[in-house]
Scaffold this motif. Structure first.
Motif, mmCIF file in Angstrom:
data_model
loop_
_atom_site.group_PDB
_atom_site.id
_atom_site.type_symbol
_atom_site.label_atom_id
_atom_site.label_comp_id
_atom_site.label_asym_id
_atom_site.label_seq_id
_atom_site.Cartn_x
_atom_site.Cartn_y
_atom_site.Cartn_z
ATOM 1 N N GLU A 220 1.010 -1.584 -0.169
ATOM 2 C CA GLU A 220 0.108 0.299 -0.189
ATOM 3 C C GLU A 220 0.964 0.983 -0.151
ATOM 4 O OE1 GLU A 220 -3.946 -1.185 2.572
ATOM 5 O OE2 GLU A 220 -2.341 -0.956 3.801
ATOM 6 N N PRO A 221 0.994 2.183 -1.187
ATOM 7 C CA PRO A 221 2.094 2.449 -1.181
ATOM 8 C C PRO A 221 1.706 4.538 -0.694
ATOM 9 C CG PRO A 221 1.705 1.342 -3.113
ATOM 10 C CD PRO A 221 1.349 1.201 -2.557
ATOM 11 N N LEU A 222 0.932 3.871 -1.342
ATOM 12 C CA LEU A 222 0.103 5.986 -1.092
ATOM 13 C C LEU A 222 -0.536 5.937 0.479
ATOM 14 C CD1 LEU A 222 -2.227 6.263 -4.186
ATOM 15 C CD2 LEU A 222 0.372 6.950 -3.467
ATOM 16 N N ALA A 223 -1.062 4.840 0.951
ATOM 17 C CA ALA A 223 -1.234 4.580 2.407
ATOM 18 C C ALA A 223 -0.519 5.246 3.410
ATOM 19 C CB ALA A 223 -1.892 3.518 3.273
ATOM 20 N N VAL A 224 0.935 3.829 3.135
ATOM 21 C CA VAL A 224 2.062 4.619 3.999
ATOM 22 C C VAL A 224 2.369 5.479 3.640
ATOM 23 C CG1 VAL A 224 4.818 3.726 3.455
ATOM 24 C CG2 VAL A 224 3.111 1.868 3.492
ATOM 25 N N LEU A 225 2.885 6.426 2.639
ATOM 26 C CA LEU A 225 2.896 7.664 2.482
ATOM 27 C C LEU A 225 2.616 8.978 3.047
ATOM 28 C CD1 LEU A 225 4.157 8.002 -1.367
ATOM 29 C CD2 LEU A 225 5.498 8.274 0.565
ATOM 30 N N LYS A 226 1.301 8.764 2.765
ATOM 31 C CA LYS A 226 0.048 9.301 4.653
ATOM 32 C C LYS A 226 0.087 8.897 4.983
ATOM 33 C CE LYS A 226 -4.478 10.608 3.994
ATOM 34 N NZ LYS A 226 -6.002 10.039 3.954
ATOM 35 N N THR A 227 0.632 7.968 5.338
ATOM 36 C CA THR A 227 0.694 8.073 6.718
ATOM 37 C C THR A 227 2.072 8.452 7.641
ATOM 38 O OG1 THR A 227 -0.441 5.737 6.824
ATOM 39 C CG2 THR A 227 1.205 5.656 8.910
ATOM 40 N N ARG A 228 3.146 8.258 6.670
ATOM 41 C CA ARG A 228 4.335 8.961 7.366
ATOM 42 C C ARG A 228 4.244 10.297 7.377
ATOM 43 N NH1 ARG A 228 8.486 7.161 9.998
ATOM 44 N NH2 ARG A 228 8.408 5.587 8.731
ATOM 45 N N ALA A 229 3.648 10.720 6.367
ATOM 46 C CA ALA A 229 3.295 12.466 6.874
ATOM 47 C C ALA A 229 2.452 12.978 7.421
ATOM 48 C CB ALA A 229 2.781 12.905 4.972
ATOM 49 N N ALA A 230 1.927 12.182 8.248
ATOM 50 C CA ALA A 230 0.925 12.543 9.158
ATOM 51 C C ALA A 230 1.578 12.266 10.317
ATOM 52 C CB ALA A 230 -0.382 11.691 9.372
ATOM 53 N N ILE A 231 3.039 10.983 10.503
ATOM 54 C CA ILE A 231 3.685 11.196 11.347
ATOM 55 C C ILE A 231 4.768 12.411 11.192
ATOM 56 C CG2 ILE A 231 5.130 9.584 12.312
ATOM 57 C CD1 ILE A 231 3.824 6.896 11.384
ATOM 58 N N ILE A 232 5.373 12.905 11.236
ATOM 59 C CA ILE A 232 6.450 13.744 10.717
ATOM 60 C C ILE A 232 5.100 15.056 11.117
ATOM 61 C CG2 ILE A 232 7.337 15.084 9.133
ATOM 62 C CD1 ILE A 232 8.601 12.939 7.881
ATOM 63 N N GLU A 233 4.454 15.193 11.418
ATOM 64 C CA GLU A 233 3.424 16.689 11.294
ATOM 65 C C GLU A 233 3.268 16.656 12.811
ATOM 66 O OE1 GLU A 233 2.478 19.340 9.564
ATOM 67 O OE2 GLU A 233 3.571 18.358 7.968
ATOM 68 N N GLY A 234 2.857 15.340 13.667
ATOM 69 C CA GLY A 234 2.840 15.284 14.717
ATOM 70 C C GLY A 234 3.684 15.534 15.181
ATOM 71 N N GLU A 235 4.875 14.707 14.763
ATOM 72 C CA GLU A 235 6.790 14.988 15.243
ATOM 73 C C GLU A 235 6.958 16.268 15.459
ATOM 74 O OE1 GLU A 235 8.508 10.732 14.043
ATOM 75 O OE2 GLU A 235 8.857 12.866 13.412
ATOM 76 N N LYS A 236 6.435 16.677 13.947
ATOM 77 C CA LYS A 236 7.151 18.605 14.228
ATOM 78 C C LYS A 236 5.892 19.804 14.773
ATOM 79 C CE LYS A 236 6.596 18.770 10.180
ATOM 80 N NZ LYS A 236 6.868 19.132 8.302
ATOM 81 N N ARG A 237 4.310 19.136 15.959
ATOM 82 C CA ARG A 237 3.706 19.518 16.750
ATOM 83 C C ARG A 237 4.362 19.861 18.514
ATOM 84 N NH1 ARG A 237 -0.440 18.104 13.018
ATOM 85 N NH2 ARG A 237 -0.536 15.512 14.527
ATOM 86 N N GLN A 238 4.598 18.515 18.001
ATOM 87 C CA GLN A 238 5.360 17.728 19.502
ATOM 88 C C GLN A 238 6.616 18.600 19.723
ATOM 89 O OE1 GLN A 238 5.392 13.989 21.878
ATOM 90 N NE2 GLN A 238 6.564 13.866 20.378
ATOM 91 N N ALA A 239 7.709 18.983 18.910
ATOM 92 C CA ALA A 239 8.491 19.737 19.344
ATOM 93 C C ALA A 239 8.510 21.019 18.927
ATOM 94 C CB ALA A 239 9.583 19.264 17.565
ATOM 95 N N ARG A 240 7.406 21.531 18.288
ATOM 96 C CA ARG A 240 7.432 23.222 19.020
ATOM 97 C C ARG A 240 6.416 23.319 19.860
ATOM 98 N NH1 ARG A 240 5.053 22.921 13.315
ATOM 99 N NH2 ARG A 240 2.536 22.831 14.274
ATOM 100 N N ALA A 241 5.291 22.532 20.750
ATOM 101 C CA ALA A 241 5.035 22.298 22.014
ATOM 102 C C ALA A 241 6.001 22.148 22.826
ATOM 103 C CB ALA A 241 4.108 20.741 22.341
ATOM 104 N N PHE A 242 7.325 21.738 23.068
ATOM 105 C CA PHE A 242 8.056 21.479 23.543
ATOM 106 C C PHE A 242 9.483 22.246 23.778
ATOM 107 C CE2 PHE A 242 12.732 19.490 24.556
ATOM 108 C CZ PHE A 242 12.029 18.682 25.968
ATOM 109 N N HIS A 243 9.378 23.631 22.417
ATOM 110 C CA HIS A 243 10.069 24.211 21.945
ATOM 111 C C HIS A 243 9.115 25.993 22.621
ATOM 112 C CE1 HIS A 243 10.813 28.153 20.626
ATOM 113 N NE2 HIS A 243 12.322 28.429 20.432
#
Length: 296
Positions: A220-243
């Motif tokens: 499921e290449p498209l589903a994997v890419l979509k999930t990967r993008a969502a994970i990275i967005e979540g990590e960036k939100r958490q990094a902003r909150a931490f900063h």
């Protein structure tokens, strides 16, 4: 819950928050506590369903105990869990003062719904990497190494980490970031719990190795890419909150890295990739790092 009663360390109390159950769970907990003379406190805050991160965050705010441990009720603590983790944190604490935030974390045994063993090491099964000795934030911003039900923290950590802000991906990840930056993460070389994999886990135990990743991408290449993008967005939100929470307390290097990753979208395409490479924001293996660089 029976695994709590079987702990070799017996001086504990239980704080429970009902996160919107509809199956009589709260009554079951109350009846069980009464039968076994468990010191029980129900956190009735009227806030309804907050999800795992929000609910555990409220429980963290509600305790003034010298130590705390998170309990997911689909997992099973091994009898020595509290004793082993307390010993690790107290031994480490002897080298620090009581105001140093400490978080002990251990490995787990991965089992199925019927408690049949799947893997003797949760970390190996999920390719969870070790932390670099210098500036562990480089890895922790993009890769969580702790599992909530296999952790134990001290009061100093609870007070500094709470309240857990919006934008946090998971409560255990947030605590790991806070402990690593302002105190110490203590790696306990033992398995202290059975992690039940049953298909309804909030996160679960996905294989992160190369073979597993390639297999999922091929299916499921498209589903994997979509999930990967969502994970990275979540990590960036958490990094902003931490900063943003600890802006004035972070070291210069940590502030630069947390801000840079949290606000990565303010950079151009090549600048984003250069930032990640220069600051060595690394995932557990080559393939996941390659996918990470391709996605940001």
């Amino acid at each position: 819950m029976q695994s709590l009663l079987g702990q070799t360390h017996r001086d504990w109390r239980l704080i429970v928050r009902d996160d919107g159950s509809s199956d009589g769970s709260l009554r079951l907990v109350k009846d069980w506590a009464a039968r076994h003379a468990v010191k029980l406190e129900i956190l009735d805050d009227g806030l309804g369903n907050l999800g795992a991160c929000g609910s555990f965050g409220k429980l963290l705010e509600a305790t003034d105990a010298p130590y705390f441990a998170f309990c997911d009720q689909d997992d099973i603590w091994l009898p020595e869990k509290l004793e082993v983790m307390l010993d690790a944190i107290r031994t480490s604490g002897s080298a620090h003062n009581s105001q140093t935030p400490l978080l002990a974390y251990s490995d787990l045994v991965l089992v199925d719904e019927e408690l049949n063993r799947i893997a003797g090491s949760f970390r190996q099964h999920c390719s969870i990497a070790s932390l670099p000795s210098r500036l562990p934030l480089r890895r922790l911003l993009v890769h969580n190494v702790v599992t909530g039900c296999a952790t134990l923290g001290n009061n100093a950590l609870a007070r500094l980490a709470a309240p857990i802000p919006e934008g946090t991906r998971m409560h255990d990840w947030w605590l790991a970031l806070v402990a690593a930056e302002f105190g110490r993460l203590i790696d306990v070389p033992a398995q202290t719990a059975l992690y039940r994999q049953h298909g309804r886990n909030t996160l679960g135990a996905a294989r992160l190795g190369t073979a597993g990743a390639l297999s999922r991408f091929a299916a499921e290449p498209l589903a994997v890419l979509k999930t990967r993008a969502a994970i990275i967005e979540g990590e960036k939100r958490q990094a902003r909150a931490f900063h943003d929470r600890f802006l004035t307390r972070l070291s210069d290097n940590s502030r630069e890295i947390a801000h840079g990753y949290g606000y990565l979208d303010e950079r151009g395409l090549l600048a984003r990739k250069a930032f990640v490479i220069r600051n060595r924001l690394k995932r557990p293996n080559f393939l996941s790092n390659l996918a990470f660089l391709a996605t940001i």
